[in-house]
Design a protein around this motif. Structure first.
Motif, PDB file in Angstrom:
ATOM      1  N   LYS A  26       5.843 -16.148  -1.960  1.00 53.75           N
ATOM      2  CA  LYS A  26       4.922 -15.032  -2.201  1.00 53.75           C
ATOM      3  C   LYS A  26       3.472 -15.449  -2.035  1.00 53.75           C
ATOM      4  O   LYS A  26       2.630 -14.644  -1.642  1.00 53.75           O
ATOM      5  N   GLU A  27       3.153 -16.706  -2.269  1.00 52.72           N
ATOM      6  CA  GLU A  27       1.783 -17.180  -2.110  1.00 52.72           C
ATOM      7  C   GLU A  27       1.345 -17.205  -0.641  1.00 52.72           C
ATOM      8  O   GLU A  27       0.150 -17.247  -0.347  1.00 52.72           O
ATOM      9  N   GLN A  28       2.292 -17.175   0.287  1.00 54.09           N
ATOM     10  CA  GLN A  28       1.979 -17.212   1.710  1.00 54.09           C
ATOM     11  C   GLN A  28       1.648 -15.826   2.267  1.00 54.09           C
ATOM     12  O   GLN A  28       1.091 -15.714   3.348  1.00 54.09           O
ATOM     13  N   ILE A  29       1.984 -14.780   1.539  1.00 51.94           N
ATOM     14  CA  ILE A  29       1.750 -13.411   1.998  1.00 51.94           C
ATOM     15  C   ILE A  29       0.262 -13.090   1.866  1.00 51.94           C
ATOM     16  O   ILE A  29      -0.313 -13.233   0.779  1.00 51.94           O
ATOM     17  N   PRO A  30      -0.392 -12.659   2.943  1.00 53.33           N
ATOM     18  CA  PRO A  30      -1.821 -12.308   2.844  1.00 53.33           C
ATOM     19  C   PRO A  30      -2.053 -11.179   1.847  1.00 53.33           C
ATOM     20  O   PRO A  30      -1.342 -10.163   1.866  1.00 53.33           O
ATOM     21  N   LYS A  31      -2.996 -11.385   0.950  1.00 54.74           N
ATOM     22  CA  LYS A  31      -3.365 -10.338  -0.022  1.00 54.74           C
ATOM     23  C   LYS A  31      -4.867 -10.337  -0.181  1.00 54.74           C
ATOM     24  O   LYS A  31      -5.528 -11.362  -0.057  1.00 54.74           O
ATOM     25  N   TRP A  32      -5.393  -9.142  -0.459  1.00 50.98           N
ATOM     26  CA  TRP A  32      -6.830  -8.985  -0.618  1.00 50.98           C
ATOM     27  C   TRP A  32      -7.110  -7.719  -1.416  1.00 50.98           C
ATOM     28  O   TRP A  32      -6.236  -6.887  -1.604  1.00 50.98           O
ATOM     29  N   THR A  33      -8.329  -7.595  -1.873  1.00 51.86           N
ATOM     30  CA  THR A  33      -8.764  -6.446  -2.656  1.00 51.86           C
ATOM     31  C   THR A  33      -9.943  -5.795  -1.959  1.00 51.86           C
ATOM     32  O   THR A  33     -10.834  -6.481  -1.450  1.00 51.86           O
ATOM     33  N   GLU A  34      -9.921  -4.469  -1.933  1.00 48.25           N
ATOM     34  CA  GLU A  34     -11.053  -3.677  -1.441  1.00 48.25           C
ATOM     35  C   GLU A  34     -11.322  -2.618  -2.501  1.00 48.25           C
ATOM     36  O   GLU A  34     -10.535  -1.684  -2.652  1.00 48.25           O
ATOM     37  N   GLY A  35     -12.407  -2.793  -3.234  1.00 47.27           N
ATOM     38  CA  GLY A  35     -12.706  -1.873  -4.336  1.00 47.27           C
ATOM     39  C   GLY A  35     -11.592  -1.927  -5.369  1.00 47.27           C
ATOM     40  O   GLY A  35     -11.243  -3.001  -5.862  1.00 47.27           O
ATOM     41  N   ASP A  36     -11.006  -0.771  -5.685  1.00 49.05           N
ATOM     42  CA  ASP A  36      -9.919  -0.699  -6.667  1.00 49.05           C
ATOM     43  C   ASP A  36      -8.545  -0.688  -5.999  1.00 49.05           C
ATOM     44  O   ASP A  36      -7.559  -0.297  -6.615  1.00 49.05           O
ATOM     45  N   GLN A  38      -5.524  -2.936  -4.081  1.00 54.70           N
ATOM     46  CA  GLN A  38      -4.973  -4.262  -3.824  1.00 54.70           C
ATOM     47  C   GLN A  38      -4.001  -4.147  -2.651  1.00 54.70           C
ATOM     48  O   GLN A  38      -3.113  -3.293  -2.661  1.00 54.70           O
ATOM     49  N   PHE A  39      -4.168  -4.994  -1.642  1.00 53.68           N
ATOM     50  CA  PHE A  39      -3.356  -4.964  -0.432  1.00 53.68           C
ATOM     51  C   PHE A  39      -2.509  -6.231  -0.329  1.00 53.68           C
ATOM     52  O   PHE A  39      -2.964  -7.312  -0.701  1.00 53.68           O
ATOM     53  N   LEU A  59       4.416  -4.785  14.734  1.00 50.28           N
ATOM     54  CA  LEU A  59       4.637  -3.897  13.601  1.00 50.28           C
ATOM     55  C   LEU A  59       3.821  -4.355  12.399  1.00 50.28           C
ATOM     56  O   LEU A  59       3.161  -5.386  12.450  1.00 50.28           O
ATOM     57  N   TYR A  60       3.894  -3.581  11.327  1.00 51.79           N
ATOM     58  CA  TYR A  60       3.238  -3.939  10.070  1.00 51.79           C
ATOM     59  C   TYR A  60       3.982  -3.296   8.908  1.00 51.79           C
ATOM     60  O   TYR A  60       4.617  -2.257   9.043  1.00 51.79           O
ATOM     61  N   MET A  61       3.921  -3.982   7.763  1.00 52.83           N
ATOM     62  CA  MET A  61       4.371  -3.424   6.486  1.00 52.83           C
ATOM     63  C   MET A  61       3.355  -3.877   5.443  1.00 52.83           C
ATOM     64  O   MET A  61       3.139  -5.077   5.259  1.00 52.83           O
ATOM     65  N   ILE A  62       2.749  -2.899   4.779  1.00 53.44           N
ATOM     66  CA  ILE A  62       1.641  -3.163   3.865  1.00 53.44           C
ATOM     67  C   ILE A  62       1.941  -2.533   2.513  1.00 53.44           C
ATOM     68  O   ILE A  62       2.361  -1.377   2.440  1.00 53.44           O
ATOM     69  N   TYR A 123       3.897   1.867   0.152  1.00 57.91           N
ATOM     70  CA  TYR A 123       4.154   0.963   1.270  1.00 57.91           C
ATOM     71  C   TYR A 123       3.918   1.734   2.554  1.00 57.91           C
ATOM     72  O   TYR A 123       4.423   2.843   2.715  1.00 57.91           O
ATOM     73  N   ILE A 124       3.160   1.150   3.446  1.00 55.75           N
ATOM     74  CA  ILE A 124       2.918   1.749   4.761  1.00 55.75           C
ATOM     75  C   ILE A 124       3.520   0.801   5.782  1.00 55.75           C
ATOM     76  O   ILE A 124       3.284  -0.413   5.738  1.00 55.75           O
ATOM     77  N   PHE A 125       4.319   1.354   6.658  1.00 58.64           N
ATOM     78  CA  PHE A 125       4.966   0.538   7.677  1.00 58.64           C
ATOM     79  C   PHE A 125       4.932   1.278   9.003  1.00 58.64           C
ATOM     80  O   PHE A 125       4.896   2.504   9.046  1.00 58.64           O
ATOM     81  N   GLY A 126       4.909   0.530  10.071  1.00 65.28           N
ATOM     82  CA  GLY A 126       4.874   1.174  11.373  1.00 65.28           C
ATOM     83  C   GLY A 126       4.638   0.187  12.487  1.00 65.28           C
ATOM     84  O   GLY A 126       4.773  -1.023  12.317  1.00 65.28           O
ATOM     85  N   GLY A 127       4.265   0.740  13.626  1.00 68.41           N
ATOM     86  CA  GLY A 127       4.020  -0.061  14.807  1.00 68.41           C
ATOM     87  C   GLY A 127       4.235   0.784  16.043  1.00 68.41           C
ATOM     88  O   GLY A 127       4.390   2.009  15.963  1.00 68.41           O
ATOM     89  N   TYR A 128       4.250   0.114  17.189  1.00 67.17           N
ATOM     90  CA  TYR A 128       4.432   0.828  18.445  1.00 67.17           C
ATOM     91  C   TYR A 128       5.897   1.188  18.635  1.00 67.17           C
ATOM     92  O   TYR A 128       6.781   0.365  18.399  1.00 67.17           O
TER      93      TYR A 128
END
Length: 179
Positions: A26-36, A38-39, A59-62, A123-128
């Motif tokens: 889990k520590e390898q998963i990119p995470k960040w905060t923008e205002g209130d 958490q991503f 693709l992406y899953m956020i 959760y937002i997921f998608g891609g081409y």
């Protein structure tokens, strides 16, 4: 505690590849905060970041968590088609309120603007999209209906190789009346 099981269709050239398993800490998963907000970028590429989870297509899953009610406009960070799953809390979009366990779909991820309610997780997921049509039947996805029928037969006769260490009971293929 919660868990999501996500199935991702493979590009046609990878449909017959051998199954693989990867563990990512889990520590390898990119995470960040923008205002209130958490991503976490669970898989794929978005927001100029890349997850270490291996994928075979763009693709992406956020995961996004909010602590306050606020407008989220992230369409310019995404690409392709998008799905949005509400785990807890609610979102507002086009004067509609959607609560937990709802799934929203947009063919154009650029339209990804909504209001997240306080203490929500989505959760937002998608891609081409792939150029070829995909067929789905229960847990089987393929560009070939015949391949899905073969997989169903193998499942029903329990001909798939057993997973080492998985001592769970056999789950039968759902009958047509249960669908």
């Amino acid at each position: 505690m919660h868990g999501l099981q996500i199935w991702v269709a493979l590009p046609k050239q990878h449909e017959e590849m051998d199954p693989e398993f990867f563990h990512v800490e889990k520590e390898q998963i990119p995470k960040w905060t923008e205002g209130d907000l958490q991503f976490k970028l669970v898989a794929g590429e978005a927001f100029a970041k890349k997850s270490p989870v291996p994928v075979c297509s763009k693709l992406y899953m956020i995961e996004i968590k909010s602590t306050t009610k606020q407008v989220v406009n992230i369409g310019d960070q995404l690409y392709g088609e998008s799905g949005l799953y509400i785990l807890e809390g609610a979102i507002e979009s086009e004067e509609n309120i959607y609560g937990p366990k709802k799934l929203l779909i947009a063919r154009d991820s650029k339209l990804c603007e909504f209001t997240m309610h306080k203490n929500s997780t989505i959760y937002i997921f998608g891609g081409y999209p792939f150029p070829e049509k995909r067929f789905i039947d229960w847990n089987f996805v393929s560009t070939s209906k015949e391949r899905i029928e073969e997989a169903k037969q193998k499942w029903e006769t329990q001909s798939f190789p057993k997973i080492k260490g998985d001592e769970t009971d056999f789950i039968p293929y759902p009958s047509r009346s249960n669908k």
